[in-house]
Design a protein around this motif. Structure first.
Motif, PDB file in Angstrom:
ATOM      1  N   SER A   1      22.574  11.262  -1.291  1.00 51.21           N
ATOM      2  CA  SER A   1      22.448   9.818  -1.409  1.00 51.21           C
ATOM      3  C   SER A   1      22.283   9.449  -2.882  1.00 51.21           C
ATOM      4  O   SER A   1      22.121  10.321  -3.743  1.00 51.21           O
ATOM      5  CB  SER A   1      21.239   9.317  -0.607  1.00 51.21           C
ATOM      6  OG  SER A   1      20.036   9.709  -1.254  1.00 51.21           O
TER       7      SER A   1
ATOM      8  N   ILE B   1      19.767   8.035  -4.186  1.00 50.67           N
ATOM      9  CA  ILE B   1      18.362   8.111  -4.610  1.00 50.67           C
ATOM     10  C   ILE B   1      18.097   9.341  -5.478  1.00 50.67           C
ATOM     11  O   ILE B   1      17.616   9.210  -6.612  1.00 50.67           O
ATOM     12  CB  ILE B   1      17.409   8.054  -3.406  1.00 50.67           C
ATOM     13  CG1 ILE B   1      17.505   6.677  -2.725  1.00 50.67           C
ATOM     14  CG2 ILE B   1      15.969   8.327  -3.849  1.00 50.67           C
ATOM     15  CD1 ILE B   1      16.697   6.567  -1.460  1.00 50.67           C
TER      16      ILE B   1
ATOM     17  N   SER C   1      16.445  16.416  -5.882  1.00 52.45           N
ATOM     18  CA  SER C   1      16.614  15.762  -7.179  1.00 52.45           C
ATOM     19  C   SER C   1      16.712  16.787  -8.299  1.00 52.45           C
ATOM     20  O   SER C   1      17.502  16.618  -9.240  1.00 52.45           O
ATOM     21  CB  SER C   1      15.447  14.802  -7.443  1.00 52.45           C
ATOM     22  OG  SER C   1      15.551  14.213  -8.723  1.00 52.45           O
TER      23      SER C   1
ATOM     24  N   ARG D   1      19.931   8.964  -8.808  1.00 54.80           N
ATOM     25  CA  ARG D   1      19.272   8.054  -9.745  1.00 54.80           C
ATOM     26  C   ARG D   1      18.049   8.708 -10.378  1.00 54.80           C
ATOM     27  O   ARG D   1      17.787   8.523 -11.571  1.00 54.80           O
ATOM     28  CB  ARG D   1      18.860   6.776  -9.012  1.00 54.80           C
ATOM     29  CG  ARG D   1      20.014   5.833  -8.724  1.00 54.80           C
ATOM     30  CD  ARG D   1      19.558   4.686  -7.860  1.00 54.80           C
ATOM     31  NE  ARG D   1      20.650   3.758  -7.559  1.00 54.80           N
ATOM     32  CZ  ARG D   1      20.665   2.963  -6.511  1.00 54.80           C
ATOM     33  NH1 ARG D   1      19.648   2.955  -5.653  1.00 54.80           N
ATOM     34  NH2 ARG D   1      21.676   2.136  -6.304  1.00 54.80           N
ATOM     35  N   GLU D   2      17.306   9.483  -9.584  1.00 53.25           N
ATOM     36  CA  GLU D   2      16.144  10.196 -10.133  1.00 53.25           C
ATOM     37  C   GLU D   2      16.594  11.186 -11.201  1.00 53.25           C
ATOM     38  O   GLU D   2      15.962  11.326 -12.253  1.00 53.25           O
ATOM     39  CB  GLU D   2      15.393  10.914  -9.015  1.00 53.25           C
ATOM     40  CG  GLU D   2      14.703   9.974  -8.032  1.00 53.25           C
ATOM     41  CD  GLU D   2      14.108  10.716  -6.844  1.00 53.25           C
ATOM     42  OE1 GLU D   2      14.403  11.929  -6.686  1.00 53.25           O
ATOM     43  OE2 GLU D   2      13.354  10.098  -6.061  1.00 53.25           O
TER      44      GLU D   2
END
Length: 218
Positions: free
Chosen positions: A43, A45, A9, A48-49
Motif C-alpha cells: 500500500s 502507507i 516499511s 510514504r514512510e
C-alpha cells in the motif's frame, strides 16, 4: 542472540534506497507513488514512510502537494560531502584506532572482510560494504554522535562511491588503500590512520572532479 525485526516499511525503504543509489529512479522527476507501490505489491502507507525516511537521509526531496523527487547528484554536492568527511573522518578514525575495544576491532576486521568479499561487478553491494567499513573505523565507545555523523555522510556519499567505482581498476586501488588503512588502525597508529584516510578521501573526490568535468563536456 539479537533478533532484528524488520517492518514492511523497512523493506520498502531498502528497495527504494537501492534504486536511488543505482540510478534506477531518475533524478528530479516526481516519484510516481501509485505505480511504485503497485509494483512493490504494497500500500502507499509503507511507501510514504520509506520516502519520509529517505528525505531525512537527504536522498529525496519532498514538496507540498507535489510528492517526492530524487535529489540530483552534482559536483557541488560531492565537494560538500567530501569536505565534511575530510573534516570529521580522519580525526575520528585516528581516535578510534587508539581507543577502540576488542569488540570494535573485531567488527572492523569483519567489515573489511565483507567488503573484500563483495562481488567485483556488484557496485551497489561494494558501496554498501564500503560504507560499513568506514563506519567501523570511527567506532569507539562514547563516540555515538561522531559515529552517527559519519554514517549520515557515508549514506549521502554512497551514490558517489558507486560512480567512483565504475571505471576499471578503481576497486583494486581501493582494496590496497583499505588494507593499509586497516593495518595501521589495528596497530593503533593514529597518525598514520589520519594521514592515510585523508589521502584516500582526497583521491576519491579528485577522481570525481575529473568524472564530473568529463561529463560536463560530453
Amino acid at each position: 542472540m539479537t533478533i532484528v525485526v524488520r517492518t514492511l516499511s523497512d523493506r520498502v525503504f531498502e528497495i527504494v534506497r537501492e534504486r536511488i543509489v543505482s540510478g534506477a529512479l531518475p533524478e528530479t522527476f516526481p516519484i510516481r507513488q501509485d505505480a511504485l507501490a503497485s509494483e512493490l505489491g504494497v500500500s502507499k502507507i509503507p511507501l510514504r514512510e520509506a520516502l519520509a525516511r529517505l528525505e531525512q537521509e537527504g536522498l529525496v526531496a519532498g514538496q507540498a502537494n507535489r510528492g517526492y523527487t530524487v535529489r540530483p547528484m552534482s559536483a557541488m554536492q560531492a565537494e560538500e560531502i567530501y569536505e565534511l568527511r575530510l573534516s570529521v573522518e580522519p580525526g575520528a578514525a585516528a581516535y578510534a584506532a587508539i581507543h577502540a575495544d576488542e569488540q570494535r576491532r573485531t567488527a572492523a576486521i569483519d567489515a573489511f572482510e565483507r567488503l573484500d568479499g563483495a562481488a567485483p561487478r556488484d557496485l551497489l553491494e561494494a558501496a554498501a560494504r564500503n560504507r560499513a567499513f568506514h563506519a567501523a573505523l570511527v567506532a569507539a565507545n562514547g563516540r555515538d554522535l561522531t559515529i552517527e555523523l559519519v554514517q549520515r555522510l557515508s549514506v549521502l556519499a554512497e551514490r558517489y562511491v558507486v560512480a567512483h567505482l565504475r571505471p576499471a581498476g578503481r576497486g583494486d586501488r581501493a582494496y590496497v588503500e583499505h588494507r593499509a588503512l586497516l593495518d595501521a588502525w589495528l596497530a593503533r597508529d593514529g597518525v598514520a590512520v589520519r594521514e592515510m584516510l585523508t589521502r584516500h578521501l582526497e583521491a576519491t573526490i579528485e577522481d570525481l572532479r575529473v568524472q564530473f568535468a568529463a561529463a560536463a563536456v560530453a
